[in-house]
Design a protein around this motif. Structure first.
Motif, short mmCIF file in Angstrom:
data_model
loop_
_atom_site.label_atom_id
_atom_site.label_comp_id
_atom_site.label_asym_id
_atom_site.label_seq_id
_atom_site.Cartn_x
_atom_site.Cartn_y
_atom_site.Cartn_z
N SER A 48 0.83 -1.21 0.00
CA SER A 48 0.00 0.00 0.00
C SER A 48 0.86 1.25 0.00
O SER A 48 0.49 2.27 -0.61
CB SER A 48 -0.96 0.00 1.19
N GLY A 49 2.02 1.21 0.64
CA GLY A 49 2.94 2.35 0.59
C GLY A 49 3.48 2.57 -0.82
O GLY A 49 3.61 3.71 -1.28
N GLY A 50 3.78 1.49 -1.52
CA GLY A 50 4.22 1.60 -2.91
C GLY A 50 3.13 2.17 -3.80
O GLY A 50 3.40 2.98 -4.69
N LYS A 72 10.49 9.67 4.20
CA LYS A 72 9.39 8.88 4.74
C LYS A 72 9.45 7.42 4.29
O LYS A 72 9.18 6.51 5.07
CB LYS A 72 8.03 9.46 4.36
N ILE A 73 9.83 7.20 3.03
CA ILE A 73 9.98 5.82 2.54
C ILE A 73 11.06 5.10 3.33
O ILE A 73 10.87 3.97 3.79
CB ILE A 73 10.30 5.83 1.03
N LEU A 77 10.38 1.92 5.90
CA LEU A 77 11.07 0.62 5.80
C LEU A 77 11.87 0.34 7.07
O LEU A 77 11.97 -0.81 7.51
CB LEU A 77 11.96 0.59 4.57
N TRP A 78 12.41 1.40 7.65
CA TRP A 78 13.15 1.28 8.91
C TRP A 78 12.22 0.78 10.03
O TRP A 78 12.60 -0.06 10.85
CB TRP A 78 13.76 2.62 9.23
N LEU A 113 5.90 13.08 9.19
CA LEU A 113 5.85 13.33 7.75
C LEU A 113 4.51 12.91 7.15
O LEU A 113 3.94 13.62 6.34
CB LEU A 113 7.00 12.60 7.04
N GLY A 114 4.02 11.76 7.53
CA GLY A 114 2.79 11.24 6.95
C GLY A 114 1.55 12.04 7.29
O GLY A 114 0.72 12.32 6.44
#
Length: 125
Positions: A48-50, A72-73, A77-78, A113-114
């Motif tokens: 969903s992030g992609g 944010k990406i 992932l972190w 950020l989101g």
């Protein structure tokens, strides 16, 4: 797709807490099962992030917010990596304090950020 993304990471955090508590109570079999389910939610988060990233790129928003989106990406992932490493290391009896600190830092970055900085968040710009 935003709703799927938010739902999947909330579900992942809840399942993480359940799995962590099961490992802490030394209930290995239920912990392994919930750990596998948690891993499926990681895949949902990444998918969903992609899709959200693709939406940002195709809408023309990418140019104005490229640096924030890359951060944010990476932080997202972190977070997923920290969640997984915390569960794996705790199950093996290794120290996890550093990963908890990393998880909190990365989670703060992702949420700020989101919800606060990027245009499809909840807070006004």
């Amino acid at each position: 797709m935003i709703h799927l993304h938010i739902t999947s990471w909330v579900l992942a955090l809840i399942l993480f807490a359940v799995t962590y508590s099961l490992y802490k109570q030394d209930k290995q079999k239920p912990a392994k099962i919930s750990h596998m389910i948690t891993r499926v939610t990681y895949l949902l988060i990444i998918y969903s992030g992609g899709d959200l990233l693709y939406g940002y790129i195709t809408s023309g928003t990418w140019d104005a917010y490229m640096a924030e989106m890359i951060v944010k990406i990476a932080a997202g992932l972190w977070v997923v990596a920290c969640l997984e490493m915390l569960l794996v290391r705790y199950a093996k009896g290794k120290p996890i304090k550093g990963f908890f600190v990393q998880l909190i830092v990365a989670l703060v970055i992702v949420l700020a950020l989101g919800f606060g900085r990027l245009p499809w968040g909840l807070l006004p710009l």
